[in-house]
Structure formats: structure tokens, C-alpha cells
Write an enzyme that holds these catalytic residues in place. Structure first.
Site, PDB file in Angstrom:
ATOM      1  N   SER A  13      36.354 -13.930  11.151  1.00  0.00           N
ATOM      2  CA  SER A  13      36.309 -14.484  12.505  1.00  0.00           C
ATOM      3  C   SER A  13      37.665 -14.906  13.038  1.00  0.00           C
ATOM      4  O   SER A  13      37.860 -14.971  14.245  1.00  0.00           O
ATOM      5  CB  SER A  13      35.350 -15.674  12.553  1.00  0.00           C
ATOM      6  OG  SER A  13      34.043 -15.265  12.239  1.00  0.00           O
ATOM      7  N   SER A  14      38.617 -15.242  12.199  1.00  0.00           N
ATOM      8  CA  SER A  14      39.911 -15.744  12.673  1.00  0.00           C
ATOM      9  C   SER A  14      40.999 -15.314  11.698  1.00  0.00           C
ATOM     10  O   SER A  14      40.736 -14.920  10.557  1.00  0.00           O
ATOM     11  CB  SER A  14      39.896 -17.275  12.811  1.00  0.00           C
ATOM     12  OG  SER A  14      39.679 -17.883  11.559  1.00  0.00           O
TER      13      SER A  14
END
Length: 739
Positions: free
Chosen positions: A24-25
Site C-alpha cells: 500500500s505504501s
């Protein structure tokens, strides 16, 4: 494994197995490496399920991107396209949340997999979306994934908002504010120079009233402005030239007023013209801020001053229709931005007329009268400005003494503020020089490479220190002299006479406008032309109304007109010359227009049209010969212009000269060309011989030539060039008969 093998058919194995990898990041990609390795290991599982290694495709384009939406996820879009084309046999992911975090994307993928007979696999097994039980299970997993994302966001957002509501959430602070050690503690910057500069911004704004004038004051004083390089390290300050945006941000940031704010903006999602889902930041009004804690910490100004500054900045912008205000502009019209029309309530516009730039006011609303548009209101501003000024001075007369005291201290305080900034600059330069010296002395002398660099840095800091000290000394010499007791007494006594203060040449028009705005909110003007009177309604701050009538000057018939001599001359000249040439002739004679101005082409044209004087038109049938100026004719006749001037003045040659100042013009004809010869014709003698033969004087001979009684030519070449006279009298002259 047997159940998974029963769902995998040879047609699946002939197609590609896609392994989708996502984090996600960027922080998760860097720190959660175990999860990334587990996802890459799915490629081995595809091989174990029967897919050849060359048919296994790893899609890791979306590492560091959120799965909440398909926007910007190019890897997921490419894989979905392969599924729709029927090139995918199976999609492997560590869990459903890696493929999608919302049901819209998840069910779209399930529908495509059902239509193309594509399998989906995760850590728990292999599923066929075409089967009811498998699709039900996959749908449940997608719903749980979306709910998990919502729960995580709600927990994080709730914790953030709860901490922000207490004023303890640490976020980036503007330049001049730092976080303390306690929870939610905000302090002023430890650097005194930074504090002094920011206080000077608010002090100058209270004096000038506009952010732009504050910025210009900083640039005029050549002062630097602090720039925060890193919010985590408050000491990382770089001094740069101030910009307007930096000054405006300081004036509009509520943190400087001791307030803690959170939720001043929100993120909105929208679809652009290309159908792409995007996000934007929208600033919210103060009433919609999530958290606003006043007096949270020590500020540079209080909250009341902050709100006053915001109202002042708002009035400086261009007002909307039917609203007064706006920034103070140039020009002598005192009611600019305050005057409104008493008929339609529109804001009046200003204009200036004449060479003296007399101010006036007019309404932009137009009506139709006698088939032409006329202004709703159009009036001069001298009498109106004078009446408003008298009302203002009468209202502030009790405060005249206090205003004079502040005016006496204003110049000294303004200069002291700039001197304080330069003294702090010298202290900062001294610290940097001492720091460079310590670093130079601490280095090993044998390490010459480092020592030379530190020595150069030390010399640079010493040079900057010297420059700062010289500038400080120069500004201290320019410091205004402190007023003596007698001078202060005289100034305070002058403060009782506000009329003299208002009319003082040192008080700029901009300052007069700003003073009016401190008490006046609006001035409504109604004009009664029949009675030559204007009715004013002054609305003061606080709601009080004052009305007064102002007498307007009566219109008088125009008695100014051009003198008859000039008109007669224009009538004569218009027959021969265009307007531009006529203007040059009138100016050469020193004539002026009715308003005392020099003539130009437009003024002459207006004068002709008013008195119905026809303009110059070349004749339809051109006369014999070309009409040339003296210089042009001299070149054609091969003689000097001075000779032609003498012949024209003597009357030997016909020339057109309507009036004094107009250029001579000569018509070149064959007869005129015959008067200029290269040799003396037979029968023509010199002037001296002609006078002897005729027994008359030289002037008499010239008069006879002028009257046409004697013929004359001009010899242009040779030693005998000059005027030759044809004498028909064959009698010997007097001297010959006597001898």
C-alpha cells in the site's frame, strides 16, 4: 491440492498464470519485506500447480500504491485487460486485499473471470468464479476486505481527530513556531531574529494596511526573511529575500495568533473531463474547521487582532457588485471605494478630467434619454470630498492631540524597527563567523584539503560580518534626529489644529484615504441637477448615519472661443494646406487655441468642422507646372535656395505665401525655367551696364524688372554668372556722350 487440481483444466495451463504483487505504501515496501517475499513466492506455487515457468507472469508494477481504487494502478489495469482477452489462466494473490480494497473493482474482476473461465487463487486455495459456492466465498472475502479497510481508516482517523481535539496532534508548524517537550506545547522560535522579523510583519501591517505594502517595506529596507528548511529541526533556518506569498501566509495563518487548528481543508474526489478519477484539496471557511482552539499557545498577536487583519485583507480585494471597499489606490479622489450611487446603490467609479486631473465620480449604470445612453450619476469630486473631509475632521477632533503624539513617534519607531533587524543580523553574522573559526581551529593542520575549505568558509563569514556591520553603521547615521522638548511641544500644539495637519504636504493622499476608511464605511451620493445640489449620507462604523447637503457649481454657457483673426487665417490656409501643415503655421506664428494650447492636427480639424470650414482638396484639373518648395525648386533649377528666396522676396518670381510662417511654394513652368540660363543671351547686359545705359539707379532697374517692363535672366554658370538685364535702348549712356 486434489481439489485445486480438479478445478485446473488443460485449457487453464495453456494460458498465463499472473502473480499480482502490491504493497500500500513505500514505507511498507521498505520495511515490510517479509510480506513482499511471500507474494513473490507465489510464482513457485504457480509452477507447483502445473504452469510452466515461462507461462508465469509476475505483476509488481503497483508496489507502493493503495488498493482502494484502480486509479494509477497500471499493473492491475494491464492484468484485467489480459483477463478480458482470455489470455489469463489463473490470478494468484496473497489475499483478496492485495487485488482490490473495494467491491466495485473486485466484482468487476470476478465478472471478467467468469466470462473467460479464469481461476483465482490465494493462500487458502484455488477458486473458480463460475461456480456458485466459490463466487459466494470470493464475494464474502471482498466484502471483508472492504470492511477491513474502512475499520482501519476509522480507527486511525478517530485517533487522529481525538488527539487533534485536545490540541496535541503534532503537525507541521509555520516558520517562527516550534513544538515543545510537553504534549501539545507550542513555543515561539528560539532564534530572536526570527521572532523580531515576524513581529515586524504584524507591526507594519497595522500601519500600512495591505500585505503588498508590508512586502515593499521589507524590500526597501533590504531585510531578509526566515525560511524553514525542515520542520523536524527548527534550527534549520535559511535567510532569503522576502516574497509577497510569504508575507501573506504569515498574516493569514491562525497559528501566529495562538490558535490550534485542524481540518481547515478537505479532500474531494471528482471525475475530470477524460473520465479519470482524481482528488483535490478544498479550503473550508472558518465555521467548518474541525478543530479550532483559541489561546492554545503564545502567539505573536491575539485572536481579536487576527480577525481584524482578516477583515482588512478581505476589504483590500476587489469588491463584488453593490459592495464598497477595495484596496486604497492611486489618485486624489478621497472616496474611492467608499462612494455609492444614491439612485441605484451601485459603487461609484472615479475619473479625472483636465490638465489638473480634477477628480470626479460616476455610476456605471446607464439609462436611455433622448435615444442616447447617459450615466445614472456623474458629478465632480472637489466639493464632495471637501464636505466629507470636514465631517471627518469634526468627528475626530477630540482625538487630535493623541493623533499628533503618535505622529511624532511614528518616524522614530519605524526606523528603530529596521535598525533592530540589522542589529540581529550583525549578531547572527558574528555567531556564524565564530562558528566557522571554531571549526577551522578544530581541524587537523596536516589535513590541508579540509583546512583550506574551512578557511575559505571562515573568510566568507568574516566578509559577511563586515558588510553587515558597515550597513548597520550607515543606517545608524541616517537615523532621524530625536525631537527636542520644544519641537515636541510645537508638534503637539499643531495636533490641535487638525485642518492644518490634513492639508500638510507631507500627508500623502493614500494616508488620507486610509484615515477616512478607519471611521467611514460608505458614502451615498444623490445629485439633484435642477437645484445644483448633492445630498450625502455618511455611514460611520458602528451604524451611525450623518446627512449633509453640498452645493454644486452652476453650469455656465461657454464663452471661450477662438479669436476672429485666427479663424480668418484658418479659412485662407485651408484652401491650400492640410490640417497638419496649418497647425505648424499657426504654431510658428505663436498662436494658441481657445484653451491656451498649441495647435495640432486634431485641434485644427475640430476647429474647421465646428465653423464648417471646408478642408483642403487638390484641384481636379492641376494647373500647369509642379508646385514645389524653395529647396525642391532650387534643385530643379540648379541654383541656391538663398537666390530663390531673394528673387521671390524681390518679386521677380511668383511664389505662393498665404501668411507669415507658411512655407513659400513655387510653380515650376517652362517660362520659369527660361529665366535660368547657363550663358548670357544676346542683348542682355550686367546690372552696372544697364544702369549706365538707362541712366537710372539700381533700385529703379529692379522695380522695372518686377513690373515686367524689363526682361531679366539669371546666368548660373561661369565667371559672369548673376543677373542680366535686357536693355532695348540703343542710345549711348550719359558718360559715353560726355566723353
Amino acid at each position: 491440492m486434489s481439489e485445486a487440481s480438479s478445478k485446473i483444466s488443460p485449457s487453464h495451463l495453456q494460458r498465463t498464470a499472473f502473480v499480482y504483487i502490491r504493497q500500500s505504501s513505500a514505507n511498507q515496501v521498505e520495511n515490510n519485506r517479509e510480506s513482499t517475499q511471500r507474494q513473490y513466492a507465489l510464482a513457485q506455487r504457480a509452477t507447483a500447480l502445473g504452469w510452466p515457468e515461462q507461462h508465469v507472469c509476475v505483476v509488481d508494477d503497483d508496489l507502493g500504491l493503495s488498493g482502494a481504487t484502480t486509479a494509477s494502478r497500471g499493473g492491475f489495469a494491464r492484468m484485467t485487460a489480459e483477463v478480458a482477452l482470455g489470455h489469463a489462466g489463473i490470478i494468484l494473490g496473497l489475499e483478496v486485499s492485495r487485488l482490490a480494497r473495494n467491491n466495485s473493482d473486485w466484482y468487476r474482476l470476478l465478472d471478467l473471470c467468469t466470462m473467460t473461465d479464469t481461476l483465482i487463487g490465494d493462500a487458502d486455495g484455488v477458486y473458480n468464479p463460475a461456480l456458485f459456492n466459490d463466487r459466494l466465498l470470493l464475494g464474502l472475502k471482498g466484502t471483508m476486505s472492504e470492511a477491513e479497510l474502512h475499520t482501519l481508516r476509522a480507527r486511525l482517523d478517530g485517533g487522529i481527530r481525538n488527539k487533534a481535539a485536545r490540541g496535541e496532534l503534532r503537525r507541521g508548524l509555520p516558520t517562527g513556531m516550534v513544538w515543545g517537550e510537553a504534549e501539545g506545547e507550542v513555543r515561539l522560535h528560539p532564534d530572536e531574529a526570527v521572532i523580531s522579523v515576524l513581529r515586524a510583519v504584524f507591526a507594519r501591517f497595522s500601519e500600512f494596511g495591505t500585505a503588498r505594502r508590508v512586502w515593499l517595506w521589507f524590500r526597501a529596507e533590504n531585510l531578509s526573511f526566515p525560511l524553514q528548511l525542515n520542520y523536524s529541526t527548527p534550527e534549520a533556518i535559511r535567510w532569503v529575500a522576502p516574497t509577497y506569498i510569504a508575507i501573506y501566509n504569515v498574516l493569514t495563518n491562525p497559528v501566529y495568533a495562538g490558535a490550534y487548528c485542524y481540518g481547515k481543508s478537505r479532500k474531494e474526489r471528482y471525475v475530470d473531463e477524460h473520465g479519470v478519477l482524481k482528488t483535490r484539496i478544498r479550503r473550508l471557511p472558518q465555521s467548518q474547521w474541525s478543530v479550532l482552539i483559541r489561546d492554545h499557545h503564545e502567539g505573536y498577536i491575539d485572536w481579536a487582532t487576527y480577525e481584524t487583519n482578516q477583515m482588512r485583507l478581505a476589504t483590500n480585494t476587489k469588491p463584488r457588485p453593490h459592495e464598497a471597499g477595495g484596496a486604497v489606490r492611486e489618485g486624489t479622489a478621497l472616496l474611492q471605494g467608499l462612494a455609492t450611487c444614491g439612485h441605484c446603490s451601485r459603487k461609484l467609479r472615479t475619473h479625472y478630467r483636465g490638465t489638473n486631473q480634477t477628480p470626479g465620480y460616476h455610476c456605471s449604470n446607464k439609462g436611455i434619454e433622448n435615444s442616447r445612453g447617459v450615466y445614472c450619476l456623474n458629478v465632480g469630486g472637489l466639493q464632495i470630498d471637501a464636505a466629507v473631509t470636514q465631517a471627518f475632521l469634526h468627528a475626530v477632533e477630540p482625538a487630535g492631540l493623541e493623533a499628533a503624539v503618535r505622529a511624532a513617534e511614528r518616524l522614530e519607531a519605524d526606523h528603530d524597527a529596521a535598525l533592530a533587524q540589522w542589529r540581529l543580523s550583525v549578531e547572527r553574522a558574528q555567531y556564524e563567523a565564530q562558528r566557522a573559526e571554531r571549526r577551522y581551529r578544530a581541524v587537523d593542520p596536516e589535513n590541508r584539503l579540509v583546512a583550506r575549505g574551512l578557511e575559505a568558509q571562515w573568510e566568507k563569514q568574516l566578509y559577511e560580518l563586515e558588510q553587515a556591520q558597515q550597513e548597520l553603521a550607515r543606517r545608524e547615521q541616517l537615523r532621524p534626529r530625536t525631537l527636542s522638548a520644544q519641537e515636541r511641544h510645537n508638534l503637539l500644539s499643531l495636533g490641535q489644529d487638525l485642518q492644518r495637519l490634513w492639508e500638510a504636504p507631507s500627508l500623502a493622499v493614500r494616508d488620507r484615504k486610509q484615515l477616512l476608511r478607519t471611521l467611514l464605511e460608505e458614502v451615498s451620493i444623490t445629485v439633484n441637477r435642477e437645484q445644483y445640489q448633492a445630498h450625502l449620507k455618511l455611514r460611520w462604523r458602528g451604524g451611525k448615519l450623518t446627512e449633509c447637503d453640498v452645493a454644486l457649481p452652476r453650469s455656465r454657457p461657454a464663452t471661450i472661443r477662438t479669436d476672429e483673426d485666427t479663424l480668418a487665417l484658418v479659412r485662407r490656409l485651408a484652401q491650400h494646406y492640410p490640417d497638419a501643415t496649418i497647425a505648424g503655421i499657426l504654431n510658428a506664428q505663436g498662436r494658441l487655441s481657445a484653451q491656451g494650447l498649441r495647435f495640432n492636427q486634431n485641434l485644427v480639424g475640430n476647429l474647421r468642422r465646428h465653423w464648417k470650414i471646408p478642408c483642403f482638396e487638390p484641384p481636379a484639373e492641376r494647373p500647369e507646372g509642379e508646385l514645389l518648395s524653395i529647396r525642391q525648386a532650387a534643385r530643379v533649377l540648379c541654383t541656391a535656395p538663398s537666390t530663390l528666396h531673394r528673387w521671390v522676396n524681390a518679386g521677380f518670381i511668383a511664389g505662393e505665401h498665404p501668411t507669415t510662417g507658411a512655407p513659400w511654394r513655387i510653380r515650376i513652368t517652362e517660362a520659369l525655367r527660361g529665366l535660368f540660363v547657363d550663358s548670357t543671351p544676346d542683348g542682355y547686359v550686367a546690372m552696372q551696364v544697364a544702369t549706365r545705359r538707362l541712366g537710372v539707379s539700381r533700385q529703379t532697374v529692379l522695380q522695372r524688372v518686377k513690373r515686367g517692363e524689363l526682361d531679366a535672366v539669371l546666368v548660373r554658370r561661369g565667371r559672369a554668372k548673376g543677373l542680366r538685364i535686357k536693355v532695348v535702348n540703343d542710345q549711348p549712356d550719359f558718360f559715353e556722350r560726355t566723353s
